[in-house]
Design an enzyme around this catalytic site. Structure first.
Site, short mmCIF file in Angstrom:
data_model
loop_
_atom_site.label_atom_id
_atom_site.label_comp_id
_atom_site.label_asym_id
_atom_site.label_seq_id
_atom_site.Cartn_x
_atom_site.Cartn_y
_atom_site.Cartn_z
N LYS A 274 -17.52 41.44 0.66
CA LYS A 274 -16.27 42.12 1.06
C LYS A 274 -15.29 41.12 1.70
O LYS A 274 -15.68 40.02 2.08
CB LYS A 274 -16.61 43.22 2.06
CG LYS A 274 -17.22 42.69 3.37
CD LYS A 274 -17.74 43.80 4.27
CE LYS A 274 -18.34 43.22 5.54
NZ LYS A 274 -18.98 44.27 6.36
N TYR B 244 5.40 25.20 22.21
CA TYR B 244 6.14 26.33 22.78
C TYR B 244 5.63 26.70 24.17
O TYR B 244 4.42 26.76 24.40
CB TYR B 244 5.98 27.56 21.88
CG TYR B 244 6.67 27.43 20.54
CD1 TYR B 244 8.03 27.13 20.46
CD2 TYR B 244 5.95 27.64 19.37
CE1 TYR B 244 8.66 27.03 19.22
CE2 TYR B 244 6.57 27.55 18.14
CZ TYR B 244 7.92 27.24 18.07
OH TYR B 244 8.53 27.14 16.86
N CYS C 229 1.10 26.93 16.86
CA CYS C 229 2.31 27.44 16.22
C CYS C 229 1.98 28.12 14.90
O CYS C 229 0.83 28.15 14.49
CB CYS C 229 3.29 26.28 15.97
SG CYS C 229 3.65 25.30 17.45
N MET C 230 2.98 28.64 14.24
CA MET C 230 2.74 29.33 12.98
C MET C 230 2.23 28.38 11.90
O MET C 230 1.36 28.74 11.10
CB MET C 230 4.03 30.01 12.50
CG MET C 230 3.83 30.90 11.28
SD MET C 230 5.35 31.60 10.66
CE MET C 230 5.79 32.75 11.95
N ASP C 231 2.77 27.14 11.89
CA ASP C 231 2.51 26.23 10.78
C ASP C 231 1.80 24.96 11.17
O ASP C 231 1.46 24.16 10.31
CB ASP C 231 3.85 25.82 10.12
CG ASP C 231 4.82 26.98 10.07
OD1 ASP C 231 4.41 28.03 9.55
OD2 ASP C 231 5.94 26.85 10.58
N ARG D 20 -29.09 43.70 3.56
CA ARG D 20 -27.66 43.62 3.22
C ARG D 20 -27.02 42.50 4.02
O ARG D 20 -26.59 42.69 5.14
CB ARG D 20 -27.01 44.94 3.66
CG ARG D 20 -26.54 45.83 2.59
CD ARG D 20 -25.93 47.13 3.09
NE ARG D 20 -25.77 47.30 4.49
CZ ARG D 20 -26.55 48.06 5.27
NH1 ARG D 20 -27.54 48.75 4.79
NH2 ARG D 20 -26.32 48.13 6.57
N HIS E 197 -26.67 51.43 9.17
CA HIS E 197 -26.17 50.13 9.64
C HIS E 197 -26.38 50.04 11.15
O HIS E 197 -26.13 50.99 11.88
CB HIS E 197 -24.68 50.04 9.29
CG HIS E 197 -24.07 48.69 9.44
ND1 HIS E 197 -24.69 47.53 9.04
CD2 HIS E 197 -22.86 48.31 9.94
CE1 HIS E 197 -23.89 46.50 9.30
NE2 HIS E 197 -22.78 46.94 9.84
N ARG F 5 -19.84 55.10 13.22
CA ARG F 5 -18.74 54.62 12.38
C ARG F 5 -18.85 55.42 11.10
O ARG F 5 -18.75 56.64 11.13
CB ARG F 5 -18.88 53.10 12.18
CG ARG F 5 -17.62 52.42 11.68
CD ARG F 5 -17.77 50.90 11.57
NE ARG F 5 -18.67 50.50 10.49
CZ ARG F 5 -18.94 49.24 10.17
NH1 ARG F 5 -18.39 48.25 10.86
NH2 ARG F 5 -19.77 48.94 9.19
C1 LIG Z 1 -20.26 43.82 6.65
C2 LIG Z 1 -21.44 44.67 6.52
C3 LIG Z 1 -22.71 44.10 6.28
C4 LIG Z 1 -22.99 42.63 6.36
O1 LIG Z 1 -23.17 42.30 7.72
P1 LIG Z 1 -23.52 40.79 8.15
O2 LIG Z 1 -23.70 40.89 9.61
O3 LIG Z 1 -22.34 39.96 7.76
O4 LIG Z 1 -24.74 40.42 7.43
C5 LIG Z 1 -23.76 44.95 6.01
N1 LIG Z 1 -23.56 46.28 5.99
C6 LIG Z 1 -22.37 46.86 6.25
C7 LIG Z 1 -22.24 48.33 6.24
C8 LIG Z 1 -21.28 46.07 6.55
O5 LIG Z 1 -20.10 46.65 6.83
#
Ligand SMILES: *Cc1c(COP(=O)(O)O)cnc(C)c1O
Length: 386
Positions: A38, A268, A321-323, A224, A168, A136
């Site tokens: 992702k 800045y 800074c930005m750049d 995961r 999760h 969540r």
């Molecule tokens: C991002 C995410 C992961 C991966 O988590 P890591 O800590 O980067 O291994 C696994 N499951 C869900 C639901 C996530 O949102």
């Protein structure tokens, strides 16, 4: 293909590191690996990271959104693919046609899926997401019986197969935190209840990177992993050293070297003032490229982020800074165009993404994921000698 560069700074991603990390994680966990790609592969490039993880043995890929999953398919990435964020107008039908596993959180969502799949010959692939304590995404515990009943009914109608059940962790990076035991116990209860409802998912999964390494009991059928696939430590300070190698190096050329006299102020707000004669250098990366502005905290020069030039750490001075940023060269005069390693793996000659995370009061995930902006991205393969 990558767009033309918009500036001199670049992100170099070593695909061999991603492959090796996937291999290590798979061997460590001893179950299937779901590589999470992702958010543009945590800043490493989604499609390239997905292919490298697959080459390292990842049986599954996962994205957050359904749109990300569709991009992978459009790029020709096949294999099992899961996503878990779907907006109200999500194209479930298209996802099913592209052989993407979607995640359902509620009976209402299953109802919408059932409507989308009406008339489809083959059952779609749907996973159920349980909320075991993160509060969540996912179905809260009180909703599990109704979710499982609706899911089973849809199976019997031929709308879908429930291919997975998952949840999760909230505190996987704190292995002693009591929430981990509570969440795993709740997940096991959820699995037992699903079985009572007649569901037989092929994939039960709970562990992210930290839990995949630190919590063997949470491995189930698959882990995961996101951050660890890119070689970063998912739980700094814990026993996570399995030999992961960071895949990302961020580098830029040194643009300018100048002398400062005592009293000269930098950037800045003039928040950093030289106390003694020194030299400073200009590096063309800034918050427009994802460098956190709070990397140079006023009054905390001793904790400032550094970059590496000629193998030496050079602290940021004054406001980001930005750049561009200004770094302290301590009287040295490196050649213009010298390589500045913003961060990278050990041996790259600069700090790590984790060092930046500490300096910025954040996690390494945020450092690599937000980096980009005008930087170009280049892929190398250290195993192929590229
Ligand atoms: C991002 C995410 C992961 C991966 O988590 P890591 O800590 O980067 O291994 C696994 N499951 C869900 C639901 C996530 O949102």
């Amino acid at each position: 293909m990558e767009p033309p560069p918009l500036g001199p700074a670049e992100i170099v991603v070593d695909l061999a590191a991603i492959r090796a990390n996937a291999r290590l994680l798979r061997a460590t966990a001893g179950v299937a690996l779901i590589a999470v790609v992702k958010a543009d592969g945590y800043g490493h490039g989604m499609v390239e990271s997905a292919r490298a993880a697959q080459a390292g043995g990842a049986e599954w890929l996962a994205t957050a959104t359904i749109e990300e999953a569709l991009v992978l398919r459009a790029a020709g990435v096949d294999g099992r693919l899961l996503c878990w964020i779907t907006g109200p107008d999500a194209d479930y039908r298209r996802a099913a046609d592209e052989d993407i596993d979607v995640s359902a959180y509620s009976v209402e969502e299953l109802d919408r899926m059932a409507a989308a799949y009406a008339g489809r010959a083959a059952p779609a692939r749907v996973q159920l997401k349980l909320d075991t304590g993160l509060s969540r995404g996912g179905a809260p515990r009180a909703a599990w019986p109704a979710l499982f009943a609706r899911a089973r009914a849809g199976e019997q109608e031929g709308r879908w197969r429930i291919t997975g059940i998952w949840s999760h962790f909230a505190c996987a990076d704190e292995p002693q935190h009591p929430a981990n035991d509570r969440q795993e116990a709740a997940f096991r209860e959820g699995l037992a209840l699903a079985e009572e409802h007649g569901l037989r998912p092929e994939l039960r999964h709970l562990a992210n990177s930290a839990a995949a390494i630190l919590r063997p009991s949470a491995r189930f059928d698959a882990v995961r992993c996101g951050i660890a696939v890119y070689g970063l430590d998912p739980a700094p300070g814990e026993r996570t050293d399995i030999g992961l190698v960071p895949a990302m190096t961020v580098r830029a050329p040194l643009l300018l070297v100048k002398d400062l006299a005592p009293g000269d102020a930098v950037s800045y707000g003039q928040r950093w003032v030289a106390e003694q004669p020194t030299t400073v250098g200009l590096v063309p990366v800034g918050y427009g490229d994802g460098i956190p502005r709070h990397a140079s905290q006023p009054g905390a020069a001793d904790r400032a982020a550094t970059v590496g030039i000629d193998g030496k750490p050079r602290p940021l001075r004054g406001t980001v800074c930005m750049d561009q940023v200004v770094v302290d060269l301590g009287g040295d005069r490196p050649a213009l165009g010298s390589e500045v390693v913003v961060f990278g793996p050990p041996g790259a000659g600069g700090p790590s993404a984790q060092d930046w995370a500490v300096a910025c009061g954040t996690i390494n995930y945020e450092i690599v994921t937000r980096i980009g902006g005008r930087m170009s991205r280049r892929y190398v393969d250290s195993e192929a000698g590229a």
